[in-house]
Design a protein around this motif. Structure first.
Motif, PDB file in Angstrom:
ATOM      1  N   CYS A  22      55.977   5.942  76.628  1.00 32.14           N
ATOM      2  CA  CYS A  22      56.455   7.300  76.396  1.00 32.14           C
ATOM      3  C   CYS A  22      56.889   8.017  77.672  1.00 32.14           C
ATOM      4  O   CYS A  22      57.458   9.107  77.601  1.00 32.14           O
ATOM      5  CB  CYS A  22      55.356   8.121  75.712  1.00 32.14           C
ATOM      6  N   ASN A  58      48.579  15.420  75.764  1.00 34.38           N
ATOM      7  CA  ASN A  58      48.147  14.102  75.312  1.00 34.38           C
ATOM      8  C   ASN A  58      46.981  14.261  74.352  1.00 34.38           C
ATOM      9  O   ASN A  58      46.006  14.961  74.641  1.00 34.38           O
ATOM     10  CB  ASN A  58      47.718  13.237  76.501  1.00 34.38           C
ATOM     11  N   GLY A  61      45.936   8.552  71.747  1.00 33.26           N
ATOM     12  CA  GLY A  61      46.980   7.666  72.244  1.00 33.26           C
ATOM     13  C   GLY A  61      48.379   8.197  72.000  1.00 33.26           C
ATOM     14  O   GLY A  61      49.350   7.444  72.093  1.00 33.26           O
ATOM     15  N   THR A  62      48.495   9.493  71.698  1.00 39.27           N
ATOM     16  CA  THR A  62      49.794  10.109  71.399  1.00 39.27           C
ATOM     17  C   THR A  62      50.149  11.170  72.424  1.00 39.27           C
ATOM     18  O   THR A  62      49.304  11.982  72.802  1.00 39.27           O
ATOM     19  CB  THR A  62      49.779  10.750  70.002  1.00 39.27           C
ATOM     20  N   LYS A  87      56.790  13.647  69.090  1.00 40.81           N
ATOM     21  CA  LYS A  87      55.602  12.811  69.220  1.00 40.81           C
ATOM     22  C   LYS A  87      55.997  11.407  69.646  1.00 40.81           C
ATOM     23  O   LYS A  87      56.987  10.863  69.173  1.00 40.81           O
ATOM     24  CB  LYS A  87      54.848  12.722  67.887  1.00 40.81           C
ATOM     25  N   SER A  89      54.074   7.500  70.521  1.00 41.85           N
ATOM     26  CA  SER A  89      52.892   6.645  70.627  1.00 41.85           C
ATOM     27  C   SER A  89      53.370   5.206  70.732  1.00 41.85           C
ATOM     28  O   SER A  89      54.574   4.932  70.783  1.00 41.85           O
ATOM     29  CB  SER A  89      51.993   6.817  69.396  1.00 41.85           C
TER      30      SER A  89
END
Length: 231
Positions: A22, A58, A61-62, A87, A89
């Motif tokens: 990301c 954060n 885990g996103t 978003k 992930s």
């Protein structure tokens, strides 16, 4: 009809992105700006949309971000603004579909509010040529000069059809080429005005949408193109 076409050109500028990592997305850099110029059927600028990232966070885990979406006319006058949510992930990216619905200049007095829950358009990680992608539907209700107006659109038949290198004034990207159908309807005074267009978008993994184009009945309607980046 011309005004609706201008609106739909902007509509096709759905912000998109795909990646397992990301960190490369401009939409996840706080205070970053992405300028998308809106082009008419002759390739001439008819306005622009500027995305400005206002917050990044954060959660597990996103990685998520909030940003504003401001539409300017061809004279660089701000005509409308809305907010969006992004978003990312390990599974890919999801973004509010409402961000792809800027108000056209001729509807500058129209106040729009979403009536549905946030509708997200997904871009999975590990994208490849030949892959079919999930579509989505979004609806808005608003008021223009005291008259109730409804807007709805459905994106379907999304498919990754190739890879191409795209160069703009903001840089060069190796992009996936995605095609899809867009069914649009505007309701005023109880009557619906339907329209169906065929759209194409080019996006770079780890970055996002770089270019879009749209066709109606085999005729070019215009599109969008990244023309500036700031961070």
């Amino acid at each position: 009809m011309k005004n609706v076409l201008i609106f739909l050109i902007a509509l096709c500028s759905t912000t998109s992105a795909v990646a397992q990592n990301c960190k490369g997305y401009y939409y996840l850099l706080e205070n970053a700006e992405v300028e998308m110029t809106i082009l008419d059927a002759n390739g001439k600028p008819g306005g622009k949309t500027v995305y400005h990232v206002t917050a990044v966070r954060n959660t597990g885990g996103t990685t998520e971000s909030d940003f504003t979406n401001t539409f300017y006319d061809k004279n660089n006058k701000a005509m409308s603004a809305s907010t969006g949510h992004f978003k990312c992930s390990s599974n890919g990216v999801a973004i509010d579909m409402k961000v792809s619905v800027p108000v056209m200049p001729q509807m500058k007095d129209m106040k729009m509010e979403g009536t549905s829950n946030a509708a997200l358009l997904d871009y999975p990680a590990g994208m490849h040529v030949g892959q079919e992608l999930q579509g989505g539907t979004f609806e808005l209700q608003g008021n223009m000069s005291g008259m109730e107006v409804g807007i709805s659109y459905t994106i379907s038949n999304r498919k990754v059809v190739g890879q191409e290198s795209i160069t703009t004034t903001a840089g060069t990207w190796n992009c996936f080429k995605i095609t899809y159908d867009l069914n649009f309807q505007m309701k005023m005074m109880g009557k619906g005005i339907p329209m169906k267009i065929n759209a194409t978008e080019w996006f770079a993994p780890d970055f996002g949408a770089v270019k879009t184009a749209s066709m109606k009945d085999g005729k070019n309607m215009g599109g969008t193109l990244i023309t500036a980046l700031k961070k």
